[in-house]
Design a protein around this motif. Structure first.
Motif, mmCIF file in Angstrom:
data_model
loop_
_atom_site.group_PDB
_atom_site.id
_atom_site.type_symbol
_atom_site.label_atom_id
_atom_site.label_comp_id
_atom_site.label_asym_id
_atom_site.label_seq_id
_atom_site.Cartn_x
_atom_site.Cartn_y
_atom_site.Cartn_z
ATOM 1 N N VAL A 151 33.257 42.578 33.785
ATOM 2 C CA VAL A 151 33.687 42.178 35.121
ATOM 3 C C VAL A 151 34.722 43.190 35.613
ATOM 4 O O VAL A 151 35.650 43.530 34.874
ATOM 5 N N GLY A 152 34.587 43.632 36.842
ATOM 6 C CA GLY A 152 35.502 44.614 37.409
ATOM 7 C C GLY A 152 36.795 44.007 37.921
ATOM 8 O O GLY A 152 37.259 44.356 39.006
ATOM 9 N N PHE A 172 37.314 38.880 44.358
ATOM 10 C CA PHE A 172 38.537 39.657 44.209
ATOM 11 C C PHE A 172 38.408 41.064 44.799
ATOM 12 O O PHE A 172 39.391 41.622 45.274
ATOM 13 N N LEU A 173 37.218 41.640 44.807
ATOM 14 C CA LEU A 173 37.025 42.918 45.455
ATOM 15 C C LEU A 173 37.203 42.778 46.969
ATOM 16 O O LEU A 173 37.757 43.656 47.627
ATOM 17 N N ALA A 174 36.743 41.648 47.512
ATOM 18 C CA ALA A 174 36.897 41.386 48.949
ATOM 19 C C ALA A 174 38.301 40.904 49.301
ATOM 20 O O ALA A 174 38.727 41.028 50.443
ATOM 21 N N ASN A 175 39.001 40.328 48.327
ATOM 22 C CA ASN A 175 40.337 39.762 48.543
ATOM 23 C C ASN A 175 41.285 40.276 47.462
ATOM 24 O O ASN A 175 41.721 39.500 46.597
ATOM 25 N N PRO A 176 41.636 41.557 47.450
ATOM 26 C CA PRO A 176 42.413 42.121 46.351
ATOM 27 C C PRO A 176 43.794 41.497 46.180
ATOM 28 O O PRO A 176 44.366 41.557 45.088
ATOM 29 N N ASP A 177 44.338 40.906 47.213
ATOM 30 C CA ASP A 177 45.672 40.308 47.122
ATOM 31 C C ASP A 177 45.637 38.821 46.769
ATOM 32 O O ASP A 177 46.679 38.175 46.696
ATOM 33 N N ALA A 178 44.439 38.307 46.549
ATOM 34 C CA ALA A 178 44.306 36.870 46.247
ATOM 35 C C ALA A 178 44.820 36.555 44.851
ATOM 36 O O ALA A 178 44.877 37.366 43.980
ATOM 37 N N ALA A 234 40.791 42.775 36.389
ATOM 38 C CA ALA A 234 41.696 42.853 35.246
ATOM 39 C C ALA A 234 41.675 41.550 34.443
ATOM 40 O O ALA A 234 41.525 40.463 35.023
ATOM 41 N N PRO A 235 41.833 41.634 33.125
ATOM 42 C CA PRO A 235 41.726 40.446 32.271
ATOM 43 C C PRO A 235 42.646 39.287 32.669
ATOM 44 O O PRO A 235 42.202 38.144 32.700
ATOM 45 N N ALA A 236 43.906 39.559 32.963
ATOM 46 C CA ALA A 236 44.834 38.474 33.300
ATOM 47 C C ALA A 236 44.402 37.761 34.588
ATOM 48 O O ALA A 236 44.475 36.534 34.683
ATOM 49 N N LYS A 237 43.930 38.523 35.559
ATOM 50 C CA LYS A 237 43.477 37.946 36.827
ATOM 51 C C LYS A 237 42.202 37.135 36.626
ATOM 52 O O LYS A 237 42.050 36.041 37.176
ATOM 53 N N LEU A 238 41.275 37.670 35.832
ATOM 54 C CA LEU A 238 40.034 36.953 35.550
ATOM 55 C C LEU A 238 40.311 35.674 34.770
ATOM 56 O O LEU A 238 39.756 34.613 35.073
ATOM 57 N N PHE A 239 41.182 35.754 33.779
ATOM 58 C CA PHE A 239 41.567 34.584 32.987
ATOM 59 C C PHE A 239 42.150 33.504 33.896
ATOM 60 O O PHE A 239 41.776 32.336 33.810
ATOM 61 N N LYS A 240 43.049 33.900 34.765
ATOM 62 C CA LYS A 240 43.689 32.937 35.680
ATOM 63 C C LYS A 240 42.637 32.265 36.567
ATOM 64 O O LYS A 240 42.627 31.047 36.723
ATOM 65 N N ALA A 241 41.727 33.059 37.121
ATOM 66 C CA ALA A 241 40.706 32.504 38.011
ATOM 67 C C ALA A 241 39.758 31.573 37.270
ATOM 68 O O ALA A 241 39.465 30.467 37.730
ATOM 69 N N TYR A 242 39.268 32.016 36.113
ATOM 70 C CA TYR A 242 38.243 31.276 35.378
ATOM 71 C C TYR A 242 38.809 30.091 34.594
ATOM 72 O O TYR A 242 38.133 29.077 34.450
ATOM 73 N N CYS A 243 40.037 30.218 34.116
ATOM 74 C CA CYS A 243 40.584 29.201 33.215
ATOM 75 C C CYS A 243 41.653 28.319 33.850
ATOM 76 O O CYS A 243 41.728 27.133 33.544
ATOM 77 N N LEU A 244 42.496 28.888 34.692
ATOM 78 C CA LEU A 244 43.635 28.126 35.217
ATOM 79 C C LEU A 244 43.429 27.617 36.635
ATOM 80 O O LEU A 244 43.903 26.536 36.972
ATOM 81 N N ASP A 245 42.759 28.397 37.473
ATOM 82 C CA ASP A 245 42.594 28.035 38.882
ATOM 83 C C ASP A 245 41.199 27.509 39.202
ATOM 84 O O ASP A 245 40.748 27.550 40.344
#
Length: 159
Positions: free
Chosen positions: A12-13, A153-159, A15-26
């Motif tokens: 996935v393009g 996240f590519l469309a919303n880099p600041d999300a 970063a790991p921390a951002k992906l983890f947050k999206a998939y696991c926490l949010d």
């Protein structure tokens, strides 16, 4: 009772921390926003978001899967690992007791992630399920989910 174990890797393009947050926490706020054509809602029905928490995901009408309940088994924000069990769903009721998904998010040299996932299917009694079909169908669905998160996240880099 039999056990089927499958391993997948998803690149996935993001970063790991951002992906983890999206998939696991949010999950409850982000996934219905990213996939409104598939996910109607996601909500905690028991617990506080940590281990032992039960989450119910309701899918949009017309899907094979109308709902699923997940139990968070373990979550480690520091090491970017996450484990949950699918404990209830309207598919495989007679064949599968539960499915446990263990995830590890690791960086790629390009700044993205590799999600390494081990799926363990606990089969009821002498029921049979097609391992190749699971790997093909559910691997593709998970890959699609990660690609939708990446596109968001590519469309919303600041999300």
């Amino acid at each position: 009772m039999g056990v089927i174990t499958l391993e997948n890797e998803f690149v996935v393009g993001v970063a790991p921390a951002k992906l983890f947050k999206a998939y696991c926490l949010d999950t409850d706020t982000l996934l219905p926003k990213i996939l409104p054509e598939h996910i109607k809602s996601s909500e905690i029905v028991e617990g506080n978001g940590g281990p032992g928490t039960i989450r119910k995901i309701t899918f949009t009408e017309g899907k094979e899967l109308s709902y699923a309940k997940q139990k968070i088994e373990a979550i480690d924000e520091e090491n970017l690992t996450y484990s949950f069990s699918l404990i209830e769903a309207n598919v495989w009721k007679d064949a599968v007791e539960k499915v446990t998904y263990d995830h590890k998010f690791e960086p790629t040299p390009e700044g993205g992630s590799i999600c390494k996932r081990t799926s363990t299917y606990h089969i009821k009694g002498d029921a049979e399920i097609n391992k190749d079909q699971i790997k093909d169908v559910y691997g593709k669905k998970t890959a699609g989910l990660f690609k939708a998160i990446e596109a968001y996240f590519l469309a919303n880099p600041d999300a």
